[in-house]
Enzyme design. Structure first.
Site, PDB file in Angstrom:
ATOM      1  NE  ARG A   1       9.729   3.446   4.259  1.00 12.50           N
ATOM      2  CZ  ARG A   1       9.223   2.947   3.113  1.00 12.50           C
ATOM      3  NH1 ARG A   1       7.915   2.833   2.966  1.00 12.50           N
ATOM      4  NH2 ARG A   1      10.006   2.545   2.128  1.00 12.50           N
TER       5      ARG A   1
ATOM      6  CG  ASP B   1       2.009  -5.606   5.148  1.00 14.90           C
ATOM      7  OD1 ASP B   1       1.455  -4.581   4.703  1.00 14.90           O
ATOM      8  OD2 ASP B   1       2.751  -6.338   4.451  1.00 14.90           O
TER       9      ASP B   1
ATOM     10  NE  ARG C   1       7.344  -0.386  -3.605  1.00 18.26           N
ATOM     11  CZ  ARG C   1       6.503   0.001  -2.641  1.00 18.26           C
ATOM     12  NH1 ARG C   1       5.213   0.181  -2.913  1.00 18.26           N
ATOM     13  NH2 ARG C   1       6.938   0.218  -1.413  1.00 18.26           N
TER      14      ARG C   1
ATOM     15  CG  HIS D   1       9.318  -2.926   2.232  1.00 18.53           C
ATOM     16  ND1 HIS D   1      10.019  -2.014   1.470  1.00 18.53           N
ATOM     17  CD2 HIS D   1       8.122  -2.332   2.518  1.00 18.53           C
ATOM     18  CE1 HIS D   1       9.282  -0.924   1.308  1.00 18.53           C
ATOM     19  NE2 HIS D   1       8.139  -1.091   1.932  1.00 18.53           N
TER      20      HIS D   1
ATOM     21  CD  GLN E   1       7.691   0.374   6.141  1.00 19.31           C
ATOM     22  OE1 GLN E   1       7.295   0.831   5.082  1.00 19.31           O
ATOM     23  NE2 GLN E   1       7.444   0.963   7.310  1.00 19.31           N
TER      24      GLN E   1
ATOM     25  CB  CYS F   1       4.698  -1.119   6.476  1.00 18.29           C
ATOM     26  SG  CYS F   1       3.618  -2.390   5.795  1.00 18.29           S
TER      27      CYS F   1
END
Ligand code: CP
Ligand code: NVA
Length: 312
Positions: A293, A224, A100, A127, A130, A265
């Site tokens: 996840r 988000d 990340r 992402h 996700q 998310c």
């Protein structure tokens, strides 16, 4: 395909395989408890994480491996060692790398120089892990036949909006992003790419600016945070003002389909991008989304470590 660097790298077959395997891990987390026995997975993050870090570490543990968590300043990368050298060194000790960071080009470069799978755990523009959790949650709610359904993201045209459009296009879905015009709309190259994927899969990609038009009849309303990791604080006030019409509240949920769900998310900021009574209400599926996840990262590690992702 060795790595999972971008959402667009996933083929529809890869996604179907990953969702099927993740479903099995959801009911039996230890069904492949030796898949990574005596193996290690490096998890390198230069941005904070609650879900992705914990999901990754527990996924590795459930596969019988050892997760090695590395913060940005833990490595010599911060002192000028190159990405290429770092990739080669980690490849000598570990069997996969989950990363990340800010620049997508850094993750791409790690992938290019590592001999082990490199998995993008969020960059400024994407992402991918996700979206697998999101689509498993969508499938659990609506099944495989998504004909006539509309999947809507509202808010900042950020990494999540990009991944939402690309993944929806691969799935042949009718996907929409409702964002302000200008600075906080999705990258035009990503929109064009999603549209070109959709032209082959039978999907439809729309970017609109009216949150009510977008929400009407939608099966999913997704949002988000409005300030992503790394966003300049100096822009906060202007950004909050521009995004305020896109906050998901009872009014927008009321325009959506009767069986619609709310997705996020996470992390969430109640009272900013979503009203508390929506995110904590009966149509919210955020906890199942967050649960997946782990199941989906476990599936990615399982198949990537066996060289079973085909890519496009
Ligand atoms: N959704 C997500 O990536 O959460 P974290 O930032 O907590 O990992
Ligand atoms: N857009 C957010 C997503 C967090 C999971 C960020 O990049 O901070």
């Amino acid at each position: 395909m060795k790595d999972l660097l971008r959402t667009q790298d996933l083929s529809r077959d890869d996604i179907e395989m990953l969702l099927a395997t993740a479903t099995e891990f959801a009911s039996n987390p230890l069904r492949s408890r030796d898949a990574l026995a005596h193996k290690s997975v490096a998890i390198y993050m230069t941005k904070p994480s609650t879900r992705t870090r914990l999901a990754s570490e527990t996924a590795v543990a459930h596969l019988g491996g050892t997760p090695i968590f590395l913060r940005g300043d833990d490595l010599q990368l911060g002192r000028g060692e190159t990405i290429a050298d770092t990739a080669r060194i980690i490849s000598g000790y570990c069997d996969a790398m989950i990363v990340r960071t800010f620049a997508q080009s850094d993750v791409d470069e790690l992938g290019a120089h590592a001999s082990i799978p490199v998995i993008n755990a969020l960059t400024d523009v994407d992402h991918p892990t996700q979206l697998l959790a999101d689509w498993l949650t969508i499938r659990e709610n609506f099944g495989s036949d998504i004909t006539g359904r509309k999947f809507v993201y509202l808010g900042d045209g950020n990494n999540m909006s990009h991944a939402w459009l690309i993944m929806g296009a691969i799935m042949g879905a009718h996907v929409v992003a409702a964002t302000p015009e200008g600075s906080w709309s999705p990258d035009s190259k990503v929109i064009a790419q999603a549209q070109s994927i959709a032209a082959k899969t039978g999907g439809t990609v729309e970017v609109v600016h009216d949150p009510e038009v977008a929400s009407r009849g939608a099966s999913v309303l997704y949002t988000d945070v409005w300030m992503s990791m790394g966003d300049p604080e100096a822009e906060r006030a202007a950004k909050m003002a521009a995004l305020s019409p896109y906050a998901i509240n009872g009014h927008l949920m009321g325009l959506a389909a009767k069986d619609s769900i709310f997705m996020h998310c996470l992390p969430a900021h109640r009272g900013e991008e979503v009203a508390a009574d929506v995110i904590d209400g009966p149509r919210s599926v955020i906890w199942r989304q967050a649960f997946h996840r782990r199941t989906t990262i476990q599936a990615i590690l399982y198949h990537a470590s066996r060289g079973e992702l085909k890519g496009n």
